[in-house]
Design an enzyme around this catalytic site. Sequence first.
Site: not given
Ligand code: G6D
Length: 343
Positions: A105, A309, A80, A179-181, A252
């Site tokens: 982002h 990340e 952000r 931003h892979a999960y 986060d």
């Molecule tokens: C939420 O706060 C989180 C962010 O960090 C994340 O990148 C996003 O979801 C996908 O906003």
Amino acid sequence: MEVNTHLYGTFENQEVQAFTLKNDHGLSVTCIDYGCIITEIIAPDRNGNLENVVLGFDDLNGYLTDTSYQGAIVGRTAGRTRGGKFDLNGTTYSLDQNENNNHIHGGVKGFSKVVWDSRIINEENRVGAEFTYVSEDGEGGYPGTVEMTVTYTLNNDNEFVITGNGTPDTDTILNITNHAYFNLSGDVKNDVLDHELTIKSSKFLELDEDFLPTGKLLDVAGTVFDFQNGRKIADGPNSKDEQIALVGQGYDHPFLLDEKVVQLYDEASGRQLVVETNQPAVVVYTSNTLKGFNMRGGEARPYLGVCLETQGLPDAIHHPNFPSVVINKGEEYRWETKYTFLT
Ligand code: G6D
């Protein structure tokens, strides 16, 4: 090793190509040139079972409507930016305010939301894909034109390497990530609460109610943010820590790296992921707000995946005590992260 490509779909009359990279040990990575999104990583468990270890969707439409940046390259700046504004060289720049009054982002048409030019990489010791995109001056509100090149490569040492490079034609800010999960249980058998995370970091960023850094670096010692000797992800959501509660009862948060390595381990499958980076920080996001839509394998739900990340600190342009994200005219921005999959 081999690399194959096929048509994945179309977006705004542009073809979206998929690339599947395979090594000789069963590890494979599939990615698409829309957002440089990683759609699948197939990795063996301790018994050699090949299963997917990243979250995603079954088709392109899932990614086009996605608001969680699944698998994508995020930029020009990840995280952000307060107020969607910043000053540089005496000029105030206004970025897309795509999250309330803030920027997140890369904005409405960030790197994760466009089709990149693409070509395969097929060399003796690695296979991959190269993506290029020219972000024109003013895109998202950012100054300067930047031609970005992102490469995804896989080798027979089970190393998946991502690089991101760009040289702006004027001073600007750049701070990308992937931003892979990750979910090492395999095919989303379980959530990631039992995954063990190790981060060589003694400081993390305090966040405010808008999830933006306050500027304070907090000690991890004695808190559920201390991952220096390994910790189950569940410790955070199970705690009463106010920073955990603030962001949806999970992590986060950005961690400043003392050593630029992060490890994720799933005891049940025996899968281990080692992440090594040239970046100063890692944002750990335990998908606290992941809900309200369907994904591959079922409904989205919190703690289904963990994002690692690797990046510069978010909102660094407003915090002189953070490593700078300013890239000067003619200077090459270099981002690199290596993901090694072990059992
Ligand atoms: C939420 O706060 C989180 C962010 O960090 C994340 O990148 C996003 O979801 C996908 O906003």
